[in-house]
Write a protein that holds these residues in place. Structure first.
Motif, mmCIF file in Angstrom:
data_model
loop_
_atom_site.group_PDB
_atom_site.id
_atom_site.type_symbol
_atom_site.label_atom_id
_atom_site.label_comp_id
_atom_site.label_asym_id
_atom_site.label_seq_id
_atom_site.Cartn_x
_atom_site.Cartn_y
_atom_site.Cartn_z
ATOM 1 N N HIS A 198 52.563 -30.247 -56.409
ATOM 2 C CA HIS A 198 53.435 -29.109 -56.131
ATOM 3 C C HIS A 198 54.704 -29.204 -56.964
ATOM 4 O O HIS A 198 55.382 -30.241 -56.971
ATOM 5 N N TYR A 245 50.269 -26.312 -57.937
ATOM 6 C CA TYR A 245 51.042 -25.259 -57.293
ATOM 7 C C TYR A 245 52.371 -25.094 -58.022
ATOM 8 O O TYR A 245 53.318 -25.836 -57.804
ATOM 9 N N VAL A 259 46.984 -22.599 -48.186
ATOM 10 C CA VAL A 259 47.021 -23.661 -49.195
ATOM 11 C C VAL A 259 45.877 -24.644 -48.973
ATOM 12 O O VAL A 259 45.192 -25.057 -49.919
#
Length: 268
Positions: free
Chosen positions: A90, A114, A250
């Motif tokens: 992320h 992400y 997610v």
């Protein structure tokens, strides 16, 4: 808690939960992996989910490390897990994942990235880096992070002020603020690595939110053009924090790729 040895003695610290094919989570800035606990909980009935506490944000270590060191930690953790490993990175953690994939392209089953803020031209921080560093060094971590999220991340001014106030009020977050600037500098020291990332042939999902700052979508566009085995997933109504606001979405993205690239022990 899982602790794995590294050649430099720092070790890799991680939270380890669940059983099954392994998913290795590499968190964003200003975190220790705990913000991903809801996603991990959703995945853990079918997967072993290991959330690295990135060394850039470990207060037991001296400040400042490179992306190469963090990529090495990802590789150490994956090797210790045995078998195929799916990475989930992320934001700046996604940059560390890209560096790990580039350094050892055959070592991982695939990755969900992400919104990694990769450099695609000018430095990510630009002139804001020096200003935020000066504020952090002057003992004004709230103002430093307010400027960071406004001028680098691209969060609107009002929301940026709220983030800054929260940072100033929370002792642990105040301690992490200078590490966020270290993280920013580590990304900019890499420069444009798109040519190196073009050699990554593992399956990659490029995850974004349609409410995220536009520059993050543009960086995903650049990666999508260069990564040979990538596909794009956009979460409607979400921004850069869907792991907190919509963890089921997610988790579903990660689970979908995991089903494609990981083979559960004992399966036919």
């Amino acid at each position: 808690m899982l602790t794995l040895p590294t050649p430099d003695g720092a070790g890799v610290h991680a939270t380890d939960e669940g059983r099954g094919p392994a998913v290795l989570v590499v968190h964003a800035g200003l975190d220790d992996g705990s913000q991903w606990h809801k996603v991990a909980r959703l995945l853990s009935p079918r997967h072993r989910v290991v959330r690295i506490h990135r060394r850039q944000y470990r207060l037991d270590l001296r400040p400042r490390c490179t992306m190469a060191q963090e990529a090495d930690d990802v590789r150490v953790a994956a090797a210790a897990l045995g078998g195929p490993v799916l990475l989930a990175g992320h934001s700046s953690g996604g940059v560390a994942v890209l560096e790990a994939l580039a350094a050892a392209p055959g070592a991982f089953a695939g990755a969900v990235l992400y919104e990694p803020p990769v450099v695609t031209g000018p430095p990510l921080g630009g002139e804001a880096t020096a200003r935020t560093r000066a504020l952090a060094d002057a003992g004004r971590p709230g103002k430093a992070i307010e400027m960071f999220v406004r001028d680098v991340v691209g969060i609107p001014p009002f929301a940026s002020r709220l983030v800054g106030l929260y940072m100033a009020a929370a002792p642990r977050m105040r301690a992490l603020a200078p590490r966020q600037i270290d993280d920013l500098e580590a990304i900019d020291e890499l420069g444009d690595r798109l040519d190196a990332y073009a050699a990554i042939d593992a399956p990659v999902v490029l995850l974004g939110g349609d409410r995220s700052p536009a520059h993050l979508a543009a960086r995903l566009d650049a990666l999508e053009r260069r990564l040979p085995n990538a596909r794009r997933v956009t979460l409607r109504g979400q921004g850069h924090s869907a792991h907190l606001r919509s963890p089921a979405d997610v988790a579903h993205v990660i689970e979908t790729l995991a089903t494609e690239v990981l083979t559960a022990p004992g399966s036919a």
